[in-house]
Design an enzyme around this catalytic site. Structure first.
Site, PDB file in Angstrom:
ATOM      1  N   ARG A 224       0.860  -1.191   0.000  1.00 32.58           N
ATOM      2  CA  ARG A 224       0.000   0.000   0.000  1.00 32.58           C
ATOM      3  C   ARG A 224       0.894   1.238   0.000  1.00 32.58           C
ATOM      4  NH1 ARG A 224      -3.498  -2.802  -1.497  1.00 32.58           N
ATOM      5  NH2 ARG A 224      -5.450  -3.368  -0.459  1.00 32.58           N
ATOM      6  N   HIS A 272      -0.540   0.092  -9.879  1.00 33.29           N
ATOM      7  CA  HIS A 272      -1.235  -0.876  -9.021  1.00 33.29           C
ATOM      8  C   HIS A 272      -1.670  -2.112  -9.816  1.00 33.29           C
ATOM      9  CE1 HIS A 272      -3.602  -1.158  -5.006  1.00 33.29           C
ATOM     10  NE2 HIS A 272      -3.360  -2.374  -5.489  1.00 33.29           N
TER      11      HIS A 272
HETATM   12  N1  LIG Z   1      -0.424  -4.173  -5.181  1.00 37.38           N
HETATM   13  C1  LIG Z   1      -1.371  -5.057  -5.318  1.00 37.38           C
HETATM   14  O1  LIG Z   1      -1.857  -5.260  -6.420  1.00 37.38           O
HETATM   15  C2  LIG Z   1      -1.832  -5.853  -4.117  1.00 37.38           C
HETATM   16  C3  LIG Z   1      -2.633  -6.973  -4.318  1.00 37.38           C
HETATM   17  C4  LIG Z   1      -2.996  -7.742  -3.226  1.00 37.38           C
HETATM   18  C5  LIG Z   1      -2.566  -7.404  -1.953  1.00 37.38           C
HETATM   19  N2  LIG Z   1      -1.779  -6.301  -1.781  1.00 37.38           N
HETATM   20  C6  LIG Z   1      -1.303  -5.947  -0.436  1.00 37.38           C
HETATM   21  O2  LIG Z   1      -0.549  -7.023   0.084  1.00 37.38           O
HETATM   22  C7  LIG Z   1      -0.844  -7.134   1.464  1.00 37.38           C
HETATM   23  C8  LIG Z   1      -0.484  -8.518   1.958  1.00 37.38           C
HETATM   24  O3  LIG Z   1      -1.410  -9.482   1.470  1.00 37.38           O
HETATM   25  P1  LIG Z   1      -1.487 -10.940   2.122  1.00 37.38           P
HETATM   26  O4  LIG Z   1      -2.668 -11.611   1.509  1.00 37.38           O
HETATM   27  O5  LIG Z   1      -0.179 -11.625   2.049  1.00 37.38           O
HETATM   28  O6  LIG Z   1      -1.769 -10.539   3.653  1.00 37.38           O
HETATM   29  P2  LIG Z   1      -1.731 -11.457   4.952  1.00 37.38           P
HETATM   30  O7  LIG Z   1      -1.953 -12.882   4.592  1.00 37.38           O
HETATM   31  O8  LIG Z   1      -2.648 -10.821   5.933  1.00 37.38           O
HETATM   32  O9  LIG Z   1      -0.234 -11.340   5.475  1.00 37.38           O
HETATM   33  C9  LIG Z   1       0.253 -10.216   6.128  1.00 37.38           C
HETATM   34  C10 LIG Z   1       1.639 -10.509   6.692  1.00 37.38           C
HETATM   35  O10 LIG Z   1       2.169  -9.302   7.271  1.00 37.38           O
HETATM   36  C11 LIG Z   1       2.598  -9.575   8.592  1.00 37.38           C
HETATM   37  N3  LIG Z   1       2.441  -8.407   9.455  1.00 37.38           N
HETATM   38  C12 LIG Z   1       1.324  -7.680   9.699  1.00 37.38           C
HETATM   39  N4  LIG Z   1       1.567  -6.693  10.567  1.00 37.38           N
HETATM   40  C13 LIG Z   1       2.869  -6.791  10.903  1.00 37.38           C
HETATM   41  C14 LIG Z   1       3.722  -6.064  11.759  1.00 37.38           C
HETATM   42  N5  LIG Z   1       3.280  -5.025  12.467  1.00 37.38           N
HETATM   43  N6  LIG Z   1       5.022  -6.445  11.855  1.00 37.38           N
HETATM   44  C15 LIG Z   1       5.479  -7.505  11.147  1.00 37.38           C
HETATM   45  N7  LIG Z   1       4.723  -8.239  10.300  1.00 37.38           N
HETATM   46  C16 LIG Z   1       3.436  -7.887  10.191  1.00 37.38           C
HETATM   47  C17 LIG Z   1       1.724 -10.709   9.076  1.00 37.38           C
HETATM   48  O11 LIG Z   1       2.349 -11.347  10.169  1.00 37.38           O
HETATM   49  P3  LIG Z   1       1.701 -12.665  10.843  1.00 37.38           P
HETATM   50  O12 LIG Z   1       1.875 -13.766   9.814  1.00 37.38           O
HETATM   51  O13 LIG Z   1       2.536 -12.882  12.029  1.00 37.38           O
HETATM   52  O14 LIG Z   1       0.267 -12.345  11.103  1.00 37.38           O
HETATM   53  C18 LIG Z   1       1.629 -11.566   7.800  1.00 37.38           C
HETATM   54  O15 LIG Z   1       2.750 -12.395   7.705  1.00 37.38           O
HETATM   55  C19 LIG Z   1      -2.330  -6.787   1.549  1.00 37.38           C
HETATM   56  O16 LIG Z   1      -2.692  -6.374   2.849  1.00 37.38           O
HETATM   57  C20 LIG Z   1      -2.435  -5.664   0.545  1.00 37.38           C
HETATM   58  O17 LIG Z   1      -2.194  -4.427   1.209  1.00 37.38           O
HETATM   59  C21 LIG Z   1      -1.416  -5.526  -2.826  1.00 37.38           C
END
Ligand SMILES: NC(=O)c1ccc[n+]([C@@H]2O[C@H](COP(=O)([O-])OP(=O)(O)OC[C@H]3O[C@@H](n4cnc5c(N)ncnc54)[C@H](OP(=O)(O)O)[C@@H]3O)[C@@H](O)[C@H]2O)c1
Length: 309
Positions: A224, A272
């Site tokens: 983001r 994006h």
């Molecule tokens: N650019 C694009 O087109 C696009 C597309 C899709 C998604 N995204 C972005 O990608 C992000 C990640 O997606 P995802 O599906 O992989 O999310 P997810 O499954 O919720 O994974 C988030 C990861 O971040 C870690 N995390 C969260 N807060 C943290 C903190 N304060 N310190 C350290 N680690 C932390 C979590 O740790 P834990 O495992 O310990 O909970 C988890 O490993 C989304 O939230 C979105 O913003 C972007």
């Protein structure tokens, strides 16, 4: 029969509604409009308008058409007790793998340096970098980060990852929590941000953390725009501490035409697209989750509102 209220912040939501109707033939899909919002049991939405949830007192779940739920959970009109469910992968992970592989090969082989040299008609062969000594560091080891980390291992890069809770991923050096962040950054040659946007992660790509990367490191933000402090990045690029940045996400979007990010010689901008939400895959997953919820079964991807993701 589930009644589903649908809104997607898309120029033409028609194909999304059709995809959901195909995936959920037993449901009645109502495309939200200011004067067309019947009482529904499910909401399926992406960046809904302020009035979207008004009067929706019968909702059993809100299904977010995206992996990141930051937009919907910060909506002041969001019903307090209704679970919010995110997309898990739904075809995004392979796209993230491709995008990060492109970045890693670009910075490893210095193709961005050669692109700049070409624009200056400048012929110079630069010292090669070794893949074995070019470490990819993934911030966020969730659904997408884990897949990206594993794919980078497959390509032969040393990989490290950072998350809130401990992880064990084959071949990936895992770091946990705020206390381990500096050590994680210190050994990362290309930093990939795949964190959710939460109060704890907003602005995490800041001067202090980016300066903890080794000299010559690259930064890739595909999570983001709110994660990045743009002025800090530009200062570290201009000072020569960082070699380049590839940015796919911005705050706000679309990126303003007068943003310095567009024209910075060491920044690559994409609109994006690192992982686009695919209509058929995402609507199929949402339909499957609605069916499970209707049968009282657990579903993956329920957002923990206190944690913010
Ligand atoms: N650019 C694009 O087109 C696009 C597309 C899709 C998604 N995204 C972005 O990608 C992000 C990640 O997606 P995802 O599906 O992989 O999310 P997810 O499954 O919720 O994974 C988030 C990861 O971040 C870690 N995390 C969260 N807060 C943290 C903190 N304060 N310190 C350290 N680690 C932390 C979590 O740790 P834990 O495992 O310990 O909970 C988890 O490993 C989304 O939230 C979105 O913003 C972007």
């Amino acid at each position: 029969m589930p009644d589903v209220l649908f809104y997607a912040d898309e120029p033409d939501p028609g194909p999304w509604v059709e995809a959901l109707q195909r995936a959920l033939p037993e449901g009645r899909i109502h495309q939200w409009a200011p004067h067309h919002a019947p009482l529904c049991t499910y909401a399926v939405c992406w960046k809904p308008p302020a009035a979207f949830f008004a009067g929706q007192t019968a909702l059993k779940a809100i299904l977010n058409i995206g992996a990141g739920a930051d937009a919907v959970i910060s909506d002041p009109n969001l019903p307090v007790t209704v679970p919010v469910v995110r997309l898990d992968d739904a075809g995004m992970a392979p796209q993230m793998e491709e995008y990060v592989a492109w970045c890693a090969l670009n910075y490893l082989r210095r193709f961005d340096d050669y692109a700049r040299a070409q624009r200056a008609a400048h012929w110079e062969r630069l010292a090669p970098r070794s893949r074995a000594a070019f470490s990819v560091g993934v911030m966020g080891l969730g659904v997408l980060g884990t897949r990206v980390a594993a794919f980078m291992r497959l390509l032969g890069f040393p990989v490290r990852g950072w998350s809130r809770s401990p992880k064990a991923i084959d071949g990936v050096v895992c770091f946990t929590g705020d206390d381990a962040l500096a050590a994680f950054l210190a050994g990362t040659d290309m930093l990939v941000c795949l964190l959710p946007l939460t109060p704890a992660t907003r602005g995490i790509l800041n001067a202090r953390n980016l300066a903890s990367l080794p000299r010559g490191a690259a930064v890739v933000n595909i999570a983001r725009g709110g994660h990045l402090v743009e002025a800090d990045l530009i200062a570290l690029l201009d000072a020569g501490h960082l070699c380049g940045a590839t940015l796919d996400v911005f705050a706000p979007e679309p990126l303003a035409a007068d943003s310095p990010l567009w024209r910075h010689p060491k920044i690559t901008v994409t609109p994006h697209i690192s992982a686009m939400t695919l209509a058929d895959e995402s609507m199929q997953q949402i339909a499957d989750k609605i069916r499970r919820l209707e049968r009282g079964l657990p579903v993956a991807g329920i957002i923990d509102r206190a944690r913010g993701y």
